[in-house]
Design a protein around this motif. Structure first.
Motif, PDB file in Angstrom:
ATOM      1  N   ASN A  68    -105.397 -36.768 -33.352  1.00 63.67           N
ATOM      2  CA  ASN A  68    -105.565 -37.708 -32.805  1.00 63.67           C
ATOM      3  C   ASN A  68    -104.993 -37.448 -31.007  1.00 63.67           C
ATOM      4  O   ASN A  68    -105.324 -37.548 -30.242  1.00 63.67           O
ATOM      5  CB  ASN A  68    -105.471 -38.406 -33.283  1.00 63.67           C
ATOM      6  CG  ASN A  68    -107.171 -39.201 -34.413  1.00 63.67           C
ATOM      7  OD1 ASN A  68    -107.889 -38.843 -33.434  1.00 63.67           O
ATOM      8  ND2 ASN A  68    -106.759 -39.118 -35.392  1.00 63.67           N
ATOM      9  N   ALA A  69    -103.722 -37.377 -31.699  1.00 59.80           N
ATOM     10  CA  ALA A  69    -102.534 -36.882 -30.371  1.00 59.80           C
ATOM     11  C   ALA A  69    -102.935 -35.729 -29.838  1.00 59.80           C
ATOM     12  O   ALA A  69    -102.846 -35.515 -28.427  1.00 59.80           O
ATOM     13  CB  ALA A  69    -101.162 -37.157 -30.816  1.00 59.80           C
TER      14      ALA A  69
ATOM     15  N   ALA B 146    -105.654 -34.218 -29.684  1.00 58.34           N
ATOM     16  CA  ALA B 146    -106.596 -33.917 -28.831  1.00 58.34           C
ATOM     17  C   ALA B 146    -106.827 -34.657 -27.040  1.00 58.34           C
ATOM     18  O   ALA B 146    -107.223 -34.789 -26.844  1.00 58.34           O
ATOM     19  CB  ALA B 146    -107.752 -34.671 -29.062  1.00 58.34           C
ATOM     20  N   ARG B 147    -105.312 -35.701 -26.709  1.00 59.35           N
ATOM     21  CA  ARG B 147    -105.088 -36.264 -25.802  1.00 59.35           C
ATOM     22  C   ARG B 147    -104.256 -35.662 -24.796  1.00 59.35           C
ATOM     23  O   ARG B 147    -104.517 -36.067 -23.730  1.00 59.35           O
ATOM     24  CB  ARG B 147    -105.417 -37.798 -25.993  1.00 59.35           C
ATOM     25  CG  ARG B 147    -106.855 -38.381 -26.721  1.00 59.35           C
ATOM     26  CD  ARG B 147    -105.918 -40.217 -26.311  1.00 59.35           C
ATOM     27  NE  ARG B 147    -108.214 -40.298 -27.000  1.00 59.35           N
ATOM     28  CZ  ARG B 147    -108.867 -41.553 -26.544  1.00 59.35           C
ATOM     29  NH1 ARG B 147    -107.971 -41.613 -24.937  1.00 59.35           N
ATOM     30  NH2 ARG B 147    -109.787 -41.687 -26.728  1.00 59.35           N
ATOM     31  N   LEU B 148    -103.850 -35.122 -25.895  1.00 57.37           N
ATOM     32  CA  LEU B 148    -102.077 -34.968 -25.099  1.00 57.37           C
ATOM     33  C   LEU B 148    -101.983 -33.823 -25.250  1.00 57.37           C
ATOM     34  O   LEU B 148    -102.573 -32.451 -25.559  1.00 57.37           O
ATOM     35  CB  LEU B 148    -100.211 -35.548 -25.569  1.00 57.37           C
ATOM     36  CG  LEU B 148    -100.948 -37.196 -25.242  1.00 57.37           C
ATOM     37  CD1 LEU B 148    -100.088 -38.029 -26.015  1.00 57.37           C
ATOM     38  CD2 LEU B 148    -100.868 -37.681 -23.969  1.00 57.37           C
TER      39      LEU B 148
ATOM     40  N   LYS C 172    -100.105 -33.819 -18.581  1.00 60.67           N
ATOM     41  CA  LYS C 172    -101.003 -34.965 -19.234  1.00 60.67           C
ATOM     42  C   LYS C 172    -100.750 -36.140 -19.243  1.00 60.67           C
ATOM     43  O   LYS C 172    -100.499 -35.671 -21.326  1.00 60.67           O
ATOM     44  CB  LYS C 172    -102.491 -34.580 -19.524  1.00 60.67           C
ATOM     45  CG  LYS C 172    -103.494 -35.222 -19.734  1.00 60.67           C
ATOM     46  CD  LYS C 172    -104.938 -34.520 -20.159  1.00 60.67           C
ATOM     47  CE  LYS C 172    -105.664 -35.672 -20.984  1.00 60.67           C
ATOM     48  NZ  LYS C 172    -107.016 -34.781 -21.172  1.00 60.67           N
TER      49      LYS C 172
ATOM     50  N   ASP D 111    -101.622 -39.326 -21.594  1.00 60.17           N
ATOM     51  CA  ASP D 111    -102.915 -40.718 -22.487  1.00 60.17           C
ATOM     52  C   ASP D 111    -102.234 -41.385 -22.247  1.00 60.17           C
ATOM     53  O   ASP D 111    -101.741 -41.522 -24.137  1.00 60.17           O
ATOM     54  CB  ASP D 111    -104.270 -39.298 -23.161  1.00 60.17           C
ATOM     55  CG  ASP D 111    -105.568 -40.896 -22.874  1.00 60.17           C
ATOM     56  OD1 ASP D 111    -106.124 -40.687 -22.274  1.00 60.17           O
ATOM     57  OD2 ASP D 111    -105.627 -41.134 -23.828  1.00 60.17           O
TER      58      ASP D 111
ATOM     59  N   ILE E 296    -103.702 -44.169 -24.871  1.00 60.31           N
ATOM     60  CA  ILE E 296    -104.142 -44.313 -26.078  1.00 60.31           C
ATOM     61  C   ILE E 296    -103.517 -43.203 -26.780  1.00 60.31           C
ATOM     62  O   ILE E 296    -102.889 -42.821 -28.208  1.00 60.31           O
ATOM     63  CB  ILE E 296    -105.809 -43.892 -26.922  1.00 60.31           C
ATOM     64  CG1 ILE E 296    -107.071 -44.967 -25.510  1.00 60.31           C
ATOM     65  CG2 ILE E 296    -106.233 -43.672 -27.197  1.00 60.31           C
ATOM     66  CD1 ILE E 296    -106.126 -46.282 -25.945  1.00 60.31           C
ATOM     67  N   GLY E 297    -103.508 -41.627 -26.370  1.00 63.75           N
ATOM     68  CA  GLY E 297    -102.971 -40.517 -26.662  1.00 63.75           C
ATOM     69  C   GLY E 297    -101.292 -40.253 -26.961  1.00 63.75           C
ATOM     70  O   GLY E 297    -101.191 -40.399 -28.954  1.00 63.75           O
TER      71      GLY E 297
ATOM     72  N   TRP F 278    -101.098 -42.465 -30.269  1.00 64.49           N
ATOM     73  CA  TRP F 278    -101.224 -42.294 -31.550  1.00 64.49           C
ATOM     74  C   TRP F 278    -100.073 -41.380 -31.794  1.00 64.49           C
ATOM     75  O   TRP F 278    -100.194 -41.121 -33.245  1.00 64.49           O
ATOM     76  CB  TRP F 278    -102.620 -40.440 -31.367  1.00 64.49           C
ATOM     77  CG  TRP F 278    -104.054 -41.561 -31.472  1.00 64.49           C
ATOM     78  CD1 TRP F 278    -104.947 -41.075 -30.478  1.00 64.49           C
ATOM     79  CD2 TRP F 278    -104.766 -42.118 -32.464  1.00 64.49           C
ATOM     80  NE1 TRP F 278    -106.770 -42.181 -30.699  1.00 64.49           N
ATOM     81  CE2 TRP F 278    -105.933 -42.499 -32.677  1.00 64.49           C
ATOM     82  CE3 TRP F 278    -104.553 -42.225 -33.653  1.00 64.49           C
ATOM     83  CZ2 TRP F 278    -106.730 -43.132 -33.313  1.00 64.49           C
ATOM     84  CZ3 TRP F 278    -105.275 -42.982 -34.894  1.00 64.49           C
ATOM     85  CH2 TRP F 278    -106.401 -43.199 -34.374  1.00 64.49           C
TER      86      TRP F 278
END
Length: 346
Positions: free
Chosen positions: A99-100, A102-104, A158, A160, A162-163, A166
């Motif tokens: 999940n991390a 996916a955002r980082l 990048k 994030d 939320i990232g 995670w």
């Protein structure tokens, strides 16, 4: 115990514990290369992890049953440890990490997850209310610096929020993994803990996939490893046997030998091994900065290990002194013969 014996025992312990830990990191490091070769053909991360954990659990079931030798009460007595290990140390850690990612960027996500050793030092500091010794603190800083160099976090990154959460959650799961595996438990063999934990982790991953929380996409296309084009199952077998079965069993053995703090720092070498395997199997040549980072990681591990051995040696000396005092609690200076003074008569 004599000094030579103590030194021999320390060297033997150092060789066995660190040797197993480094082997565990080396085989753990293959997971990225095997998984990437599968992901490039259409596998989703969730599917790769589910197959990885399921295959490893099935392989370890029979050896685990043999090790139990009919002592099924060991499973009953340790069901909570097995459940937590599989739920948090195996499934949770990997799920939060994906999940991390996916955002980082992968580098930032890895760096966040491998804050676990520093978290362990801080937790032990809070729990014992004693500051870490200078060598341990220096080793922590040196290893973190090495990680930054190995991951080569250059250019625009990048970030994030939320990232980041995670990634921190994955680090917490990794901390719990080290504490669970490092706990002395004569009634739960490492093979049984690994088998049970992987089975729980596999069930959790399949459940998450069935609920639609993690995509499950599979592929039967050939994979590429180094100069070779191989069937998909070659990468899958490598991911299951090397990066999971051997990695988890040896990792538990190493953690029980070295303790959670030292084992967690040695595990940082997994990043270095991952870079080397990526170079050999995927043609991703590490740069000079990454190699320098690897040396810093090893240096940090050595500092923490030396500090741990010094602490153990001081504790052993203190225990020996206490035992010597207890063995002779009433020793007094002897009274010379012929010089006994009689009390005067009244």
């Amino acid at each position: 115990m004599s000094a030579p014996t103590t030194k021999a025992d320390a060297k033997s312990f150092l060789a066995s514990g660190l040797g197993i830990a480094l082997f565990s990191s080396a085989v753990f490091g293959t997971s990225g290369s095997f998984a990437k070769s599968m992901l490039e053909t259409g596998w989703s991360p969730g599917a790769a992890v589910a197959v990885r954990l399921t295959g490893a659990a099935l392989i370890l079931v029979i050896p685990a049953v043999v090790v139990l030798r009919g002592r099924w009460h060991q499973l009953k007595d340790n069901w909570l440890t097995i459940l937590l290990f599989g739920l948090i140390g195996v499934a949770g850690c990997q799920l939060f990490y994906f999940n991390a990612v996916a955002r980082l960027s992968v580098g930032v996500a890895l760096l966040l997850e491998y804050l676990a050793p520093v978290m362990i030092v801080l937790w032990l500091w809070i729990a014992s209310r004693r500051r870490p010794r200078a060598l341990t603190a220096s080793g922590a800083l040196l290893s973190l610096g090495g990680l930054v160099l190995v991951l080569d976090l250059t250019g625009a990154v990048k970030v994030d929020f939320i990232g980041v959460l995670w990634g921190m959650a994955a680090a917490v799961c990794l901390v719990i993994y080290f504490f669970i595996t490092a706990k002395e438990n004569d009634s739960l063999p490492p093979l049984v803990l690994a088998s049970g934990g992987l089975l729980v982790g596999a069930l959790v991953m399949w459940l998450v996939g069935l609920l639609g929380l993690l995509p499950m996409t599979f592929s039967v296309e050939d994979t590429t490893l180094g100069p070779w084009t191989t069937p998909w199952w070659v990468s899958a077998v490598g991911l299951i046997i090397l990066a999971t079965v051997l990695a988890y069993v040896s990792g538990i053995m190493a953690a029980r030998s070295l303790g959670s703090k030292v084992a967690s720092f040695v595990s940082l070498t997994e990043v270095l091994f991952a870079v080397i395997w990526a170079w050999l199997l995927l043609g991703e040549l590490p740069g000079p900065i990454q190699l320098l980072g690897g040396l810093l990681i090893v240096g940090g591990v050595v500092l923490v290990r030396v500090d741990e051995l010094r602490g153990d040696r001081r504790a052993a000396v203190t225990a020996q002194e206490a035992a010597r005092v207890l063995d002779h609690p009433n020793d007094v200076e002897p009274v010379p013969s012929g010089h006994v003074t009689k009390a005067p008569r009244s």
